[in-house]
Design an enzyme around this catalytic site. Structure first.
Site, PDB file in Angstrom:
ATOM      1  N   PRO A 297      62.406  48.585  33.773  1.00 38.37           N
ATOM      2  CA  PRO A 297      61.664  47.833  34.785  1.00 38.37           C
ATOM      3  C   PRO A 297      60.253  48.369  34.993  1.00 38.37           C
ATOM      4  O   PRO A 297      60.023  49.576  34.930  1.00 38.37           O
ATOM      5  CB  PRO A 297      62.496  48.054  36.055  1.00 38.37           C
ATOM      6  CG  PRO A 297      63.123  49.397  35.845  1.00 38.37           C
ATOM      7  CD  PRO A 297      63.363  49.529  34.360  1.00 38.37           C
ATOM      8  N   CYS A 367      31.134  35.957  37.387  1.00 34.71           N
ATOM      9  CA  CYS A 367      30.550  34.689  36.941  1.00 34.71           C
ATOM     10  C   CYS A 367      31.497  33.938  36.010  1.00 34.71           C
ATOM     11  O   CYS A 367      31.222  33.773  34.809  1.00 34.71           O
ATOM     12  CB  CYS A 367      29.227  34.955  36.258  1.00 34.71           C
ATOM     13  SG  CYS A 367      28.086  35.728  37.386  1.00 34.71           S
ATOM     14  N   GLU A 368      32.598  33.534  36.532  1.00 32.83           N
ATOM     15  CA  GLU A 368      33.602  32.733  35.820  1.00 32.83           C
ATOM     16  C   GLU A 368      34.280  31.856  36.870  1.00 32.83           C
ATOM     17  O   GLU A 368      34.651  32.365  37.937  1.00 32.83           O
ATOM     18  CB  GLU A 368      34.706  33.628  35.217  1.00 32.83           C
ATOM     19  CG  GLU A 368      34.273  34.617  34.190  1.00 32.83           C
ATOM     20  CD  GLU A 368      34.213  34.052  32.777  1.00 32.83           C
ATOM     21  OE1 GLU A 368      34.733  32.941  32.527  1.00 32.83           O
ATOM     22  OE2 GLU A 368      33.629  34.744  31.932  1.00 32.83           O
TER      23      GLU A 368
END
Ligand code: LLP
Length: 440
Positions: A297, A367-368
């Site tokens: 896990p 900037c996306e």
């Protein structure tokens, strides 16, 4: 009752039902592990990851208890969060490590994990990584988990060249097509690059070269399962093959992988302990009750016990939409951009002065367009000055980047209600200097 106060009650009760140690104090400050997060944001700046290491250890203990007396191993998937304080604390609680690179393998060893408790998966292991794994300790690591027939042959050749007997396990791809989790985190179907096709596994066992010693069969078919059904379907394929394999050679363990989900806000009916108990029951009913059960896990041990602290930079309204720009972005936590994952976002402090709740799109400064944490109900006009992004303890910092000239976030580790370690965020000057110095 004012809108602000009813909002406050809403978030207060909402958070108190969380399984982790996230709660508000009487001043309305969000606390993790008993520590007010506002103080940490002031001391360490933002964006900052904060982890409740004690709560992670409690997760590991609960999982261990679910095995009862059955022989088992919990190999913590270091890729979820590879910070030293976390790997060391989980190791102290009895966890080994699941690693997928030479870097992760060295990290686990440096955190004190014994080679005997480390398994190495990964579809593209280099010769150097294989050599390093095969030569740790007296017998190499617990198992180099072969992901293909071809890789198995390469591990055998490396072991032969080193004059060693390589301990290996085989990663089985059970070929299950309709697994219920996000497409990007499914790994057990025919189109996936992972594992050995189930029809080839017994041939691999039969033809195992003398320089290799088979330890077990493993499988990991995906991540963030909120119910046990698909996990058990994959385990059933694995156990069937393990029955066949153990007729050919002695097996020490079966490893059903990681994948136990957490509650990101829309529920997670099955707990990690449920996965273990039901898998153990299936193991016994498959006639394999004498085999050790291993699991790997990552998320379920650490995911719910980390948050990202961010300051609100700007509130903006365009047409009918309200935006909240925060100073944490997709470079710090990429899960929303990459998997459309939803992380709850709450104010760091609920004060009387906050505006009424409204729907607002929370976005980062990168900037996306995909630098978008989704729509949340938050106080506006005025908004909170700082927020916490919840459930960011797994696949947060480890997937971060420096895109847009943004140094990696700070990290703060809490134990016993106090800060026990921290990693600073590089200043903009330090970041710029390091990049400018390349080739100078
Ligand atoms: N074992 C193997 C071989 C794995 O590839 C993984 C995860 C694990 C164990 C641990 O799985 P977990 O218990 O954490 O589900 N970045 C994605 C998750 C990718 C999981 C990759 N493999 C996310 O943020 O959701």
């Amino acid at each position: 009752m004012s809108a602000a106060i009813s909002s406050r009650n809403f978030w207060y009760t909402g958070l108190m039902t969380q399984p982790g140690s996230l709660a508000r104090n009487e001043r309305g400050e969000l606390c993790l592990g008993g520590v007010p997060l506002r103080n940490l944001a002031e001391t360490y700046g933002t964006p900052t990851y904060v982890y409740d290491v004690d709560a992670m250890v409690r997760e590991a203990r609960a999982l261990r208890e679910a095995f009862g007396e059955h022989p088992h191993a919990i190999a913590y998937a270091v890729k979820a969060n590879s910070a030293g304080p976390i790997v060391r604390a989980l190791h102290a609680e009895g966890c080994g490590a699941d690693v997928v690179s030479g870097g992760e393998l060295r990290l686990a060893l440096r955190c004190g994990v014994s080679p005997d408790d480390i398994v190495m998966s990964g579809v593209g292991k280099t010769d150097d990584e294989i050599d390093f794994a095969l030569t740790r300790g007296t017998h190499g690591i617990l198992a180099v988990q072969a992901e293909s027939r071809e890789e198995l042959a390469r591990i055998a050749a490396r072991a032969h060249a080193l004059g060693r007997v390589g301990r290996v396990s085989l990663r089985v791809n059970p070929g299950l097509d309709d697994i219920d989790t996000h497409a990007h985190i499914q790994t057990g179907h025919d189109e996936a690059k992972f594992g050995i096709a189930k029809d080839e596994v017994l041939d691999c066992v039969r033809e195992l070269p003398p320089s290799l010693e088979l330890q077990g069969l493993g499988g990991h078919v995906g991540s963030q399962f909120t119910t046990t059904g698909d996990y058990l379907r994959a385990a059933a394929v694995l156990f069937e093959l393990a029955r066949g394999a153990s007729a050919l050679r002695p097996l020490r363990f079966v490893d059903t992988g990681g994948g136990f989900g957490i509650d990101y806000g829309s529920g997670c009916p099955a707990s990690p302990a449920d996965f273990v108990r039901e898998t153990l029951a299936l193991l016994r009913s498959s006639g394999l009750g004498a085999l050790a059960l291993h699991v790997e896990p990552g998320r379920s041990l650490v995911g719910a016990h980390g948050v990202v602290l961010a300051k609100v930079i700007q509130q903006k309204r365009v047409a009918h939409r309200s935006w909240l720009m925060i100073d944490a972005g997709m470079n710090d936590l990429v899960r929303p951009a990459l998997y459309q994952a939803r992380h709850r976002i709450v104010p760091l402090t609920l004060t009387e002065g906050l505006g009424a709740k409204a729907s607002v799109r929370v976005v980062g400064p990168v900037c996306e367009s995909s630098d978008d944490f989704g729509t949340h109900e938050l106080p506006l006009s005025p908004p909170p000055d700082a927020v916490a992004i919840l459930d960011a303890g797994a696949y947060g910092y480890t997937m971060a980047s420096e895109y847009n000239g943004r140094g990696l976030a700070a990290e703060v580790f809490l134990q016993g209600g106090a800060v026990v370690a921290h990693k600073a965020r590089p200043s903009a000057d330090a970041w710029a200097e390091e990049r400018a110095a390349v080739g100078r």
